[in-house]
Design a protein around this motif. Structure first.
Motif, PDB file in Angstrom:
ATOM      1  N   ARG A 186      -8.880  -3.803 -10.331  1.00 47.45           N
ATOM      2  CA  ARG A 186      -9.354  -2.816  -9.350  1.00 47.45           C
ATOM      3  C   ARG A 186      -9.598  -3.481  -7.996  1.00 47.45           C
ATOM      4  O   ARG A 186      -9.293  -2.903  -6.939  1.00 47.45           O
ATOM      5  CB  ARG A 186     -10.635  -2.141  -9.850  1.00 47.45           C
ATOM      6  CG  ARG A 186     -10.417  -1.181 -11.014  1.00 47.45           C
ATOM      7  CD  ARG A 186     -11.647  -0.306 -11.230  1.00 47.45           C
ATOM      8  NE  ARG A 186     -12.825  -1.072 -11.609  1.00 47.45           N
ATOM      9  CZ  ARG A 186     -13.139  -1.389 -12.867  1.00 47.45           C
ATOM     10  NH1 ARG A 186     -12.347  -1.028 -13.868  1.00 47.45           N
ATOM     11  NH2 ARG A 186     -14.251  -2.071 -13.125  1.00 47.45           N
ATOM     12  N   ASP A 189      -6.300  -4.042  -6.399  1.00 51.17           N
ATOM     13  CA  ASP A 189      -5.762  -2.769  -5.911  1.00 51.17           C
ATOM     14  C   ASP A 189      -6.430  -2.339  -4.607  1.00 51.17           C
ATOM     15  O   ASP A 189      -5.837  -1.592  -3.808  1.00 51.17           O
ATOM     16  CB  ASP A 189      -5.940  -1.674  -6.969  1.00 51.17           C
ATOM     17  CG  ASP A 189      -5.099  -1.923  -8.212  1.00 51.17           C
ATOM     18  OD1 ASP A 189      -4.149  -2.734  -8.148  1.00 51.17           O
ATOM     19  OD2 ASP A 189      -5.409  -1.318  -9.265  1.00 51.17           O
ATOM     20  N   SER A 190      -7.667  -2.814  -4.396  1.00 54.36           N
ATOM     21  CA  SER A 190      -8.392  -2.497  -3.161  1.00 54.36           C
ATOM     22  C   SER A 190      -8.086  -3.475  -2.040  1.00 54.36           C
ATOM     23  O   SER A 190      -8.689  -3.394  -0.954  1.00 54.36           O
ATOM     24  CB  SER A 190      -9.908  -2.480  -3.427  1.00 54.36           C
ATOM     25  OG  SER A 190     -10.241  -1.476  -4.375  1.00 54.36           O
TER      26      SER A 190
END
Length: 415
Positions: A186, A189-190
């Motif tokens: 995550r 992905d950021s």
């Protein structure tokens, strides 16, 4: 070689070697980038650099040179080791080196975790604690070269890098390796490549090591390596053939250049029953203090003679104001390097140093190229063999108990 490690100073590298050796890996520490190949039985190789406080470009260049050598040894994974108090300035060198290594390895999801619970270092909500104090209230705010004035590792690292910094909080780390892997994804992905991970227990560090399985690069204090031997063991990659250690008798001496609270307390304890000699920074700069005089003094003393420049931080700052911080540090390091060389030349077989910069100067002054990791003295500090008649203890300033110097002398002797 399975694990290739790059340390930004010599005491921290021996700290890492201690962790890996206790975990069952055959480990060798190299002083600078080796010129030839590693021995075939080395499972974890640590290239110890003196790159913590040098210019950023030089630190990056040295670290990439070390990476190239380690890649040539066939390593499966790489670890960038820095201090558990994240010693660095707002410019670097931790962030720039980590980014450069990640670029070279095309690495994503790079864990950043300086925690070492056994010595009181923990990371919670992205903030680094020393015991029950935030980093900037622990005494590290007075460090003469890398004053740590912000305990938020995310924010401090953010000053040093081009990208942004992610975070894996303790609640997720407590959920196990798979939860951490999902959190790392995550964060990637950021848009985050360097990701600070919380760790307050050794079990958290084991979890992070397991979560990093298959990732080319991770970074941290020596604690981040606690779980790595078992990761390799579970793949049946370890030889499980530990080495043997024999102590060394003979004269002993201590050289201390650390101004940490822990080291100054150790000095106060030690000098109550052993010969000690303080060397003022002004005497170093004026030439009044010479290596020959200090070595002759230590060689003439019984017990465990101690030579130290570990003054109160206010005195250190005053000396830096008079002579310049870089010039003062360079002169003190050169004095200790030459003193160590003369001590060994004069028959000293057991040498104890306190302070990362001091230890680095001493190792370079002795022209050592490889160190064999032996038993642990105190958490984070092993004994090390430098040759057939020379053993060392290289102590980070903040490590060790109150009677560390006496304990180190006994452990080096094998008693």
């Amino acid at each position: 070689m399975l694990l290739g490690c790059i340390g930004d100073d010599f005491t921290g590298s021996s700290d890492l070697g201690n962790t890996l050796t206790k975990g069952g890996m055959r480990c060798a520490q190299y002083v600078g980038v080796p010129k030839g190949p590693a021995a075939s039985d080395v499972e974890a190789g640590i290239v110890a650099l003196k790159s913590r406080s040098i210019p950023v470009a030089d630190a990056v260049s040295l670290s990439l040179e070390a990476l190239d050598w380690l890649r040539d040894q066939g390593c499966h994974q790489f670890l960038f080791k820095y201090c558990s108090t994240f010693d660095s300035t707002a410019e670097g060198n931790i962030g720039p080196v980590a980014e450069a290594l990640a670029d070279a390895l095309a690495a994503e999801k790079v864990i950043v975790c300086p925690a070492f619970p056994a010595t009181g270092r923990s990371v919670f909500q992205g903030h680094l604690f020393v015991g029950d104090r935030l980093l900037n209230e622990s005494g590290m705010e007075n460090h003469p070269l890398t004053p740590m004035t912000d305990p938020d590792i995310r924010r401090w690292l953010g000053h040093q890098i081009d990208g942004t910094v992610g975070h894996v909080p303790s609640a997720i780390v407590a959920g196990g390796p798979e939860a951490v892997r999902e959190a790392l994804q995550r964060a990637q992905d950021s848009g985050n490549r360097l990701i600070v991970a919380d760790a307050i227990h050794d079990s958290d560090l084991v979890t992070l090591g397991q979560a990093a399985d298959g990732l080319p690069l991770l970074t941290g204090g020596s604690g981040i390596a606690i779980g790595l031997p078992d990761v390799f063991r579970n793949k049946r990659l370890l030889s499980e053939s530990g080495g043997t250690w024999a102590g060394q008798t003979g004269p002993v001496a201590v050289l201390s250049g650390s101004c940490s609270k822990a080291t100054r307390a150790q000095i106060a304890r030690h000098q109550a029953s052993n010969p000690s000699r303080e060397v003022a920074a002004d005497d170093v700069m004026s030439g009044a203090a010479t290596a020959q005089d200090l070595a002759d003094w230590a060689l003439s003393k019984s017990g465990i003679p101690l030579v130290y420049t570990s003054a109160d931080p206010s005195e250190v700052r005053a000396a830096q104001d008079r002579h310049g911080s870089e010039a003062t540090a360079t002169a003190i390091e050169a004095l200790f390097a030459e003193t160590a060389r003369l001590l060994v030349q004069g028959g000293t077989t057991r040498l104890i140093t306190a302070g990362g910069e001091t230890s680095g100067a001493v190792v370079e002054g002795l022209s050592l190229d490889r160190l064999e990791i032996g038993p642990e003295i105190d958490p984070g500090v092993p004994v090390m063999r430098a040759g057939p008649d020379l053993v060392l203890a290289l102590k980070s300033g903040n490590f060790g108990g109150p009677d560390f110097f006496a304990k180190a002398a006994a452990t080096l002797e094998g008693t």
